[in-house]
Design a protein around this motif. Structure first.
Motif, PDB file in Angstrom:
ATOM      1  N   VAL A   1      -5.838  30.725  47.353  1.00 31.51           N
ATOM      2  CA  VAL A   1      -6.153  30.850  45.936  1.00 31.51           C
ATOM      3  C   VAL A   1      -6.612  29.486  45.431  1.00 31.51           C
ATOM      4  O   VAL A   1      -5.901  28.495  45.573  1.00 31.51           O
ATOM      5  CB  VAL A   1      -4.926  31.326  45.134  1.00 31.51           C
ATOM      6  CG1 VAL A   1      -5.242  31.312  43.634  1.00 31.51           C
ATOM      7  CG2 VAL A   1      -4.512  32.719  45.582  1.00 31.51           C
ATOM      8  N   ASN A   2      -7.812  29.435  44.848  1.00 29.41           N
ATOM      9  CA  ASN A   2      -8.361  28.181  44.339  1.00 29.41           C
ATOM     10  C   ASN A   2      -8.534  28.294  42.826  1.00 29.41           C
ATOM     11  O   ASN A   2      -9.136  29.251  42.333  1.00 29.41           O
ATOM     12  CB  ASN A   2      -9.716  27.890  44.987  1.00 29.41           C
ATOM     13  CG  ASN A   2      -9.591  27.553  46.459  1.00 29.41           C
ATOM     14  OD1 ASN A   2      -9.396  26.408  46.839  1.00 29.41           O
ATOM     15  ND2 ASN A   2      -9.707  28.576  47.307  1.00 29.41           N
ATOM     16  N   ARG A   3      -8.021  27.325  42.097  1.00 27.63           N
ATOM     17  CA  ARG A   3      -8.108  27.333  40.640  1.00 27.63           C
ATOM     18  C   ARG A   3      -9.106  26.260  40.205  1.00 27.63           C
ATOM     19  O   ARG A   3      -8.942  25.084  40.528  1.00 27.63           O
ATOM     20  CB  ARG A   3      -6.736  27.092  40.017  1.00 27.63           C
ATOM     21  CG  ARG A   3      -5.721  28.160  40.441  1.00 27.63           C
ATOM     22  CD  ARG A   3      -4.396  28.007  39.702  1.00 27.63           C
ATOM     23  NE  ARG A   3      -3.422  28.978  40.205  1.00 27.63           N
ATOM     24  CZ  ARG A   3      -3.353  30.245  39.819  1.00 27.63           C
ATOM     25  NH1 ARG A   3      -4.224  30.692  38.917  1.00 27.63           N
ATOM     26  NH2 ARG A   3      -2.444  31.055  40.321  1.00 27.63           N
ATOM     27  N   ALA A   4     -10.137  26.681  39.492  1.00 26.98           N
ATOM     28  CA  ALA A   4     -11.197  25.759  39.089  1.00 26.98           C
ATOM     29  C   ALA A   4     -10.709  24.824  37.991  1.00 26.98           C
ATOM     30  O   ALA A   4     -10.047  25.249  37.033  1.00 26.98           O
ATOM     31  CB  ALA A   4     -12.407  26.542  38.597  1.00 26.98           C
ATOM     32  N   ALA A   5     -11.062  23.540  38.125  1.00 32.32           N
ATOM     33  CA  ALA A   5     -10.737  22.545  37.104  1.00 32.32           C
ATOM     34  C   ALA A   5     -11.703  22.641  35.928  1.00 32.32           C
ATOM     35  O   ALA A   5     -11.367  22.257  34.811  1.00 32.32           O
ATOM     36  CB  ALA A   5     -10.785  21.143  37.702  1.00 32.32           C
ATOM     37  N   ALA A   6     -12.908  23.134  36.198  1.00 36.80           N
ATOM     38  CA  ALA A   6     -13.911  23.284  35.139  1.00 36.80           C
ATOM     39  C   ALA A   6     -14.892  24.371  35.539  1.00 36.80           C
ATOM     40  O   ALA A   6     -15.164  24.565  36.729  1.00 36.80           O
ATOM     41  CB  ALA A   6     -14.646  21.970  34.895  1.00 36.80           C
ATOM     42  N   VAL A   7     -15.411  25.080  34.530  1.00 34.87           N
ATOM     43  CA  VAL A   7     -16.406  26.127  34.758  1.00 34.87           C
ATOM     44  C   VAL A   7     -17.540  25.943  33.762  1.00 34.87           C
ATOM     45  O   VAL A   7     -17.301  25.761  32.566  1.00 34.87           O
ATOM     46  CB  VAL A   7     -15.793  27.536  34.603  1.00 34.87           C
ATOM     47  CG1 VAL A   7     -16.876  28.610  34.742  1.00 34.87           C
ATOM     48  CG2 VAL A   7     -14.704  27.764  35.641  1.00 34.87           C
ATOM     49  N   TYR A   8     -18.758  25.969  34.261  1.00 40.27           N
ATOM     50  CA  TYR A   8     -19.942  25.841  33.418  1.00 40.27           C
ATOM     51  C   TYR A   8     -20.802  27.088  33.598  1.00 40.27           C
ATOM     52  O   TYR A   8     -21.078  27.492  34.727  1.00 40.27           O
ATOM     53  CB  TYR A   8     -20.763  24.605  33.804  1.00 40.27           C
ATOM     54  CG  TYR A   8     -19.998  23.305  33.730  1.00 40.27           C
ATOM     55  CD1 TYR A   8     -20.018  22.532  32.578  1.00 40.27           C
ATOM     56  CD2 TYR A   8     -19.261  22.854  34.825  1.00 40.27           C
ATOM     57  CE1 TYR A   8     -19.325  21.327  32.504  1.00 40.27           C
ATOM     58  CE2 TYR A   8     -18.561  21.660  34.761  1.00 40.27           C
ATOM     59  CZ  TYR A   8     -18.586  20.907  33.607  1.00 40.27           C
ATOM     60  OH  TYR A   8     -17.893  19.716  33.546  1.00 40.27           O
ATOM     61  N   GLU A   9     -21.225  27.687  32.501  1.00 44.33           N
ATOM     62  CA  GLU A   9     -22.101  28.863  32.571  1.00 44.33           C
ATOM     63  C   GLU A   9     -23.428  28.534  31.903  1.00 44.33           C
ATOM     64  O   GLU A   9     -23.457  27.907  30.837  1.00 44.33           O
ATOM     65  CB  GLU A   9     -21.453  30.046  31.854  1.00 44.33           C
ATOM     66  CG  GLU A   9     -20.215  30.585  32.544  1.00 44.33           C
ATOM     67  CD  GLU A   9     -19.670  31.813  31.820  1.00 44.33           C
ATOM     68  OE1 GLU A   9     -20.147  32.924  32.110  1.00 44.33           O
ATOM     69  OE2 GLU A   9     -18.784  31.634  30.972  1.00 44.33           O
ATOM     70  N   GLY A  10     -24.525  28.959  32.516  1.00 41.27           N
ATOM     71  CA  GLY A  10     -25.820  28.691  31.920  1.00 41.27           C
ATOM     72  C   GLY A  10     -26.930  29.416  32.639  1.00 41.27           C
ATOM     73  O   GLY A  10     -26.691  30.151  33.605  1.00 41.27           O
ATOM     74  N   ALA A  11     -28.138  29.208  32.161  1.00 39.57           N
ATOM     75  CA  ALA A  11     -29.326  29.795  32.779  1.00 39.57           C
ATOM     76  C   ALA A  11     -29.882  28.812  33.795  1.00 39.57           C
ATOM     77  O   ALA A  11     -30.081  27.638  33.491  1.00 39.57           O
ATOM     78  CB  ALA A  11     -30.375  30.088  31.712  1.00 39.57           C
TER      79      ALA A  11
END
Length: 296
Positions: A11-21
Motif C-alpha cells: 500500500v503506497n500513500r501519495a504525499a501529493a497529487v496533482y491533476e491537470g490537462a
C-alpha cells in the motif's frame, strides 16, 4: 502522484497529487502559453474528462478547437518516487475514433492553419484514423505557407515525410525504430537524420533526454548540450522542447539558436511536477546555460 518511497506489492500513500490537462499536443500548447505565445489546441475530447481538459486549458489561456467524440478522454497517471528519482507512467490506451471524427478534425486544421505561423503534429494517431493523417496536415501547411512540425515515429512519420514537412523531431529511440536499425554513435545518428532529409524533411532535430540534442537543416549540423537541472518530473519535456523550438523558428532564428530555446524550455519543464506548467523566467535563465556548437 508523488511518493516519498514507492514499493511494489504494498500500500503506497501519495504525499501529493496533482491533476491537470496534459498529453503530447496539449503539452505543446501549454508550453507555448508559458512562453507568452498564442496557441490553439485541437484534437479529440469526450465525456467528463474531456470537459475537465477544456476547463483546464481555458484557465491557462489556450484557445480550443476540439472535436467532441463518443469515447471518454483517457486517464493517465505518473508515479514519482522521491527516494529514487524514478518516474513511472500508467497510460490508458486511446479509444478508437470514427473516420468522420478525423474528417471534422481535418477541417478544423484547414480553417485554423490560415491564421497560424506553425502547426505541430504530436504523438500517436488514434485508432481508426488514416495512417497518412499527419501527411494530410503537412500538405495543408505547405499550401498555406506555414511551418509544419511532426513529432511522431514509425508509419505516421514515414507517411508524413512523403508530404515534405518543415521539421521532424523524433527522439533517438524513435529515430532508430524508424530507421530500422540500432544507432550506436553520433555518426550513425547523423546519417539517419540525413536519410529523413532525403525522404522529405527540410529540418531534423533528434533529442536524447539529458544527452546532447542533434539538429540538421539540410546543410549544417548542430549539437546542443542541455543544462543540468535537478528534475522533479521530466515527463513532457520533449513536448516543451518542441514548443520552444517552434516559437523561435517562427520568429526567424536559425535552427541552432532555436534548439537552444527548445532545450531551455524542456529543462524548465523538468523543474515542475506537471507537464507544461513551467515558469518562463526559468526558461530564459536556462537558455544561457545551453551549450550549442555547429559541427562542420
Amino acid at each position: 502522484m508523488v511518493f516519498r518511497h514507492l514499493a511494489a506489492n504494498a500500500v503506497n500513500r501519495a504525499a501529493a497529487v496533482y491533476e491537470g490537462a496534459a498529453g503530447k499536443s496539449v503539452n505543446v500548447a501549454k508550453a507555448l502559453r508559458a512562453l507568452g505565445q498564442p496557441a490553439v489546441a485541437a484534437g479529440f475530447l469526450g465525456g467528463a474528462r474531456g470537459e475537465f481538459v477544456r476547463e483546464a486549458l481555458r484557465a491557462r489561456g489556450v484557445a480550443l478547437d476540439f472535436v467532441e467524440v463518443r469515447a471518454t478522454t483517457r486517464l493517465c497517471v505518473t508515479l514519482l518516487d522521491e527516494s529514487s528519482g524514478a518516474h513511472t507512467e500508467l497510460v490508458e490506451e486511446s479509444a478508437p475514433a470514427d473516420p468522420a471524427d478525423f474528417e471534422r478534425l481535418t477541417e478544423i486544421v484547414r480553417q485554423r492553419i490560415r491564421d497560424c505561423r506553425a502547426v505541430v503534429m504530436s504523438g500517436t494517431i488514434a485508432p481508426g484514423g488514416p495512417p497518412d493523417f499527419y501527411a494530410q496536415c503537412v500538405g495543408l501547411a505547405r499550401a498555406a505557407g506555414v511551418l509544419s512540425v511532426v513529432d511522431a515515429q514509425g508509419a505516421a512519420l514515414l507517411a508524413a515525410l512523403q508530404a515534405g514537412p518543415g521539421l521532424v523531431k523524433p527522439n533517438r529511440l524513435e529515430l532508430a525504430a524508424t530507421a530500422g536499425r540500432e544507432l550506436r554513435d553520433e555518426a550513425a545518428v547523423c546519417e539517419a537524420m540525413r536519410e529523413l532529409g532525403r525522404r522529405g524533411a527540410s529540418n531534423v532535430v533528434v533529442t536524447a533526454g539529458r544527452d546532447p540534442v542533434l539538429a540538421w537543416d539540410g546543410r549544417h549540423f548542430w549539437r546542443a548540450a542541455p543544462p543540468a537541472v535537478l528534475a522533479v518530473n521530466p515527463i513532457g519535456s520533449g513536448d516543451c522542447f518542441t514548443a520552444g523550438l517552434v516559437w523561435r523558428l517562427a520568429a526567424g532564428d536559425t535552427l541552432g539558436e532555436a534548439v537552444r530555446w527548445g532545450a531551455a524550455a524542456g529543462a524548465a519543464n523538468a523543474l515542475t511536477p506537471m507537464p507544461g506548467d513551467f515558469d518562463r523566467a526559468d526558461a530564459v535563465r536556462l537558455a544561457n546555460e545551453v551549450q550549442v556548437e555547429r559541427l562542420d
